[in-house]
Motif scaffolding. Structure first.
Motif, PDB file in Angstrom:
ATOM      1  N   TYR A  26       0.846  -1.187   0.000  1.00 46.63           N
ATOM      2  CA  TYR A  26       0.000   0.000   0.000  1.00 46.63           C
ATOM      3  C   TYR A  26       0.876   1.229   0.000  1.00 46.63           C
ATOM      4  O   TYR A  26       1.979   1.222   0.542  1.00 46.63           O
ATOM      5  N   ILE A  27       0.363   2.304  -0.601  1.00 45.29           N
ATOM      6  CA  ILE A  27       1.003   3.608  -0.529  1.00 45.29           C
ATOM      7  C   ILE A  27       0.108   4.520   0.297  1.00 45.29           C
ATOM      8  O   ILE A  27      -1.089   4.622   0.026  1.00 45.29           O
ATOM      9  N   ASN A  28       0.691   5.152   1.316  1.00 46.74           N
ATOM     10  CA  ASN A  28       0.028   6.224   2.073  1.00 46.74           C
ATOM     11  C   ASN A  28       0.711   7.525   1.694  1.00 46.74           C
ATOM     12  O   ASN A  28       1.929   7.636   1.819  1.00 46.74           O
ATOM     13  N   VAL A  29      -0.063   8.514   1.275  1.00 40.01           N
ATOM     14  CA  VAL A  29       0.455   9.862   1.030  1.00 40.01           C
ATOM     15  C   VAL A  29      -0.325  10.800   1.934  1.00 40.01           C
ATOM     16  O   VAL A  29      -1.528  10.992   1.755  1.00 40.01           O
ATOM     17  N   TYR A  30       0.358  11.341   2.925  1.00 39.58           N
ATOM     18  CA  TYR A  30      -0.249  12.212   3.935  1.00 39.58           C
ATOM     19  C   TYR A  30       0.107  13.658   3.619  1.00 39.58           C
ATOM     20  O   TYR A  30       1.276  13.993   3.442  1.00 39.58           O
ATOM     21  N   ASP A  31      -0.908  14.511   3.493  1.00 36.83           N
ATOM     22  CA  ASP A  31      -0.678  15.935   3.244  1.00 36.83           C
ATOM     23  C   ASP A  31      -0.399  16.620   4.576  1.00 36.83           C
ATOM     24  O   ASP A  31      -1.256  16.656   5.449  1.00 36.83           O
ATOM     25  N   ASN A  32       0.799  17.174   4.730  1.00 35.62           N
ATOM     26  CA  ASN A  32       1.216  17.756   6.005  1.00 35.62           C
ATOM     27  C   ASN A  32       0.409  18.983   6.394  1.00 35.62           C
ATOM     28  O   ASN A  32       0.342  19.332   7.566  1.00 35.62           O
ATOM     29  N   VAL A  87       5.908   6.342  -6.188  1.00 36.95           N
ATOM     30  CA  VAL A  87       6.963   6.466  -5.177  1.00 36.95           C
ATOM     31  C   VAL A  87       8.156   5.692  -5.713  1.00 36.95           C
ATOM     32  O   VAL A  87       8.038   4.523  -6.064  1.00 36.95           O
ATOM     33  N   ARG A  88       9.300   6.368  -5.796  1.00 40.41           N
ATOM     34  CA  ARG A  88      10.486   5.660  -6.266  1.00 40.41           C
ATOM     35  C   ARG A  88      11.680   6.042  -5.418  1.00 40.41           C
ATOM     36  O   ARG A  88      11.742   7.132  -4.854  1.00 40.41           O
ATOM     37  N   PHE A  89      12.616   5.106  -5.338  1.00 37.59           N
ATOM     38  CA  PHE A  89      13.792   5.338  -4.498  1.00 37.59           C
ATOM     39  C   PHE A  89      14.966   4.488  -4.959  1.00 37.59           C
ATOM     40  O   PHE A  89      14.784   3.441  -5.577  1.00 37.59           O
ATOM     41  N   ILE A  90      16.146   5.011  -4.668  1.00 35.22           N
ATOM     42  CA  ILE A  90      17.385   4.247  -4.811  1.00 35.22           C
ATOM     43  C   ILE A  90      17.766   3.861  -3.389  1.00 35.22           C
ATOM     44  O   ILE A  90      17.957   4.744  -2.549  1.00 35.22           O
ATOM     45  N   PRO A  91      17.828   2.565  -3.071  1.00 38.00           N
ATOM     46  CA  PRO A  91      18.121   2.170  -1.689  1.00 38.00           C
ATOM     47  C   PRO A  91      19.347   2.883  -1.133  1.00 38.00           C
ATOM     48  O   PRO A  91      20.399   2.929  -1.762  1.00 38.00           O
ATOM     49  N   GLY A  92      19.142   3.493   0.041  1.00 39.95           N
ATOM     50  CA  GLY A  92      20.221   4.200   0.710  1.00 39.95           C
ATOM     51  C   GLY A  92      20.542   5.559   0.134  1.00 39.95           C
ATOM     52  O   GLY A  92      21.460   6.229   0.590  1.00 39.95           O
ATOM     53  N   ALA A  93      19.772   5.993  -0.883  1.00 44.92           N
ATOM     54  CA  ALA A  93      20.104   7.272  -1.526  1.00 44.92           C
ATOM     55  C   ALA A  93      18.843   8.104  -1.742  1.00 44.92           C
ATOM     56  O   ALA A  93      18.208   8.524  -0.792  1.00 44.92           O
ATOM     57  N   ASP A  94      18.467   8.327  -2.998  1.00 42.97           N
ATOM     58  CA  ASP A  94      17.387   9.248  -3.348  1.00 42.97           C
ATOM     59  C   ASP A  94      15.994   8.659  -3.130  1.00 42.97           C
ATOM     60  O   ASP A  94      15.788   7.446  -3.265  1.00 42.97           O
ATOM     61  N   THR A  95      15.038   9.548  -2.831  1.00 44.21           N
ATOM     62  CA  THR A  95      13.619   9.195  -2.782  1.00 44.21           C
ATOM     63  C   THR A  95      12.852  10.287  -3.518  1.00 44.21           C
ATOM     64  O   THR A  95      13.280  11.437  -3.571  1.00 44.21           O
ATOM     65  N   GLU A  96      11.685   9.901  -4.078  1.00 46.84           N
ATOM     66  CA  GLU A  96      10.912  10.874  -4.854  1.00 46.84           C
ATOM     67  C   GLU A  96       9.443  10.469  -4.883  1.00 46.84           C
ATOM     68  O   GLU A  96       9.106   9.294  -5.010  1.00 46.84           O
ATOM     69  N   LEU A  97       8.561  11.472  -4.774  1.00 45.29           N
ATOM     70  CA  LEU A  97       7.121  11.275  -4.917  1.00 45.29           C
ATOM     71  C   LEU A  97       6.651  12.054  -6.132  1.00 45.29           C
ATOM     72  O   LEU A  97       6.977  13.233  -6.289  1.00 45.29           O
ATOM     73  N   THR A  98       5.856  11.395  -6.997  1.00 45.28           N
ATOM     74  CA  THR A  98       5.227  12.056  -8.136  1.00 45.28           C
ATOM     75  C   THR A  98       3.732  11.781  -8.065  1.00 45.28           C
ATOM     76  O   THR A  98       3.321  10.637  -7.857  1.00 45.28           O
ATOM     77  N   ILE A  99       2.928  12.829  -8.232  1.00 43.76           N
ATOM     78  CA  ILE A  99       1.472  12.680  -8.286  1.00 43.76           C
ATOM     79  C   ILE A  99       1.008  13.181  -9.651  1.00 43.76           C
ATOM     80  O   ILE A  99       1.354  14.289 -10.064  1.00 43.76           O
ATOM     81  N   ILE A 100       0.225  12.339 -10.328  1.00 40.55           N
ATOM     82  CA  ILE A 100      -0.251  12.642 -11.679  1.00 40.55           C
ATOM     83  C   ILE A 100      -1.778  12.667 -11.656  1.00 40.55           C
ATOM     84  O   ILE A 100      -2.419  11.808 -11.042  1.00 40.55           O
ATOM     85  N   HIS A 101      -2.365  13.672 -12.327  1.00 39.48           N
ATOM     86  CA  HIS A 101      -3.815  13.778 -12.446  1.00 39.48           C
ATOM     87  C   HIS A 101      -4.129  14.170 -13.887  1.00 39.48           C
ATOM     88  O   HIS A 101      -3.589  15.145 -14.405  1.00 39.48           O
ATOM     89  N   GLU A 102      -4.989  13.407 -14.539  1.00 38.25           N
ATOM     90  CA  GLU A 102      -5.353  13.641 -15.942  1.00 38.25           C
ATOM     91  C   GLU A 102      -4.115  13.765 -16.836  1.00 38.25           C
ATOM     92  O   GLU A 102      -3.965  14.699 -17.619  1.00 38.25           O
ATOM     93  N   ASN A 103      -3.210  12.807 -16.672  1.00 33.05           N
ATOM     94  CA  ASN A 103      -1.981  12.712 -17.466  1.00 33.05           C
ATOM     95  C   ASN A 103      -1.045  13.906 -17.312  1.00 33.05           C
ATOM     96  O   ASN A 103      -0.189  14.137 -18.169  1.00 33.05           O
ATOM     97  N   LYS A 104      -1.204  14.687 -16.260  1.00 29.62           N
ATOM     98  CA  LYS A 104      -0.308  15.812 -15.996  1.00 29.62           C
ATOM     99  C   LYS A 104       0.322  15.626 -14.619  1.00 29.62           C
ATOM    100  O   LYS A 104      -0.357  15.279 -13.662  1.00 29.62           O
TER     101      LYS A 104
END
Length: 197
Positions: free
Chosen positions: A120-126, A162-179
């Motif tokens: 599961y992915i949880n994305v919490y808006d701070n 959600v993508r990551f390089i173990p031990g290095a970079d992390t990144e979140l991308t949210i796409i809506h209507e192909n944008k």
């Protein structure tokens, strides 16, 4: 009286105690008089709570918080300008550390990929304190993408990557209507798949 070890470490969300500003002063010491303002946060900013105390003669509790990624980015806020929250709010019970595959925060979100069997992915808006939770799939690595581990989920017309390089970079991308409507790098990352073996 609350045992300090029962609530720490945890997260906090800054909130204003004034109707005329959304600025929250973070001080060098747990006192208004003796604590110089070392940083100004905004209402809705998420911080890591690392200590708390009730100074002698003060009727209020103060929280020691880390407000950025650097170890030196630490200061004090009074209880009336912070809300203590669970480390990862979710609509149901929080996953255990052993179930957490990757966890990180961005400038505006807190992200967790977790699960045994079904991920599961949880994305919490701070800021709004709303969690979006959706079943996720792990994408296979290919020749052009050997380093990144990627999880993807869809809910209500939004795609969360959600993508990551173990031990290095992390990144979140949210796409809506192909944008792409949000793409943010992460920090303070952890998790069983994230930690290098």
């Amino acid at each position: 009286m609350t045992n300090l070890n029962q609530i720490l470490p945890s997260d906090g969300v800054l909130k204003t105690n004034s109707s005329s500003t959304n600025v929250v002063n973070i001080r060098s010491a747990p006192a208004v008089k003796d604590g110089n303002v070392i940083h100004q946060g905004k209402s809705g900013d998420r911080v890591k709570i690392i200590d708390k105390q009730k100074p002698s003669g003060d009727t209020r509790t103060w929280y020691k918080v880390q407000f950025s990624t650097q170890a030196k980015d630490v200061g004090w806020v009074r209880e009336d300008v912070i809300s203590v929250v669970a480390s990862q709010p979710a609509p149901d019970k929080n996953p255990s550390e052993t179930d957490t595959l990757v966890y990180f925060v961005t400038d505006t979100k807190t992200v967790r990929v977790y699960g045994k069997g079904q991920a599961y992915i949880n994305v919490y808006d701070n800021k709004t304190e709303v969690t979006n939770r959706a079943p996720a799939a792990k994408l296979p690595k290919n020749e052009t993408n050997q380093l990144w581990t990627t999880y993807i989920a869809s809910k209500d017309g939004y795609t969360y990557q959600v993508r990551f390089i173990p031990g290095a970079d992390t990144e979140l991308t949210i796409i809506h209507e192909n944008k792409v409507i949000l793409q943010q790098k992460g920090f303070r990352a952890d998790g069983t798949e994230y930690r290098p073996k």
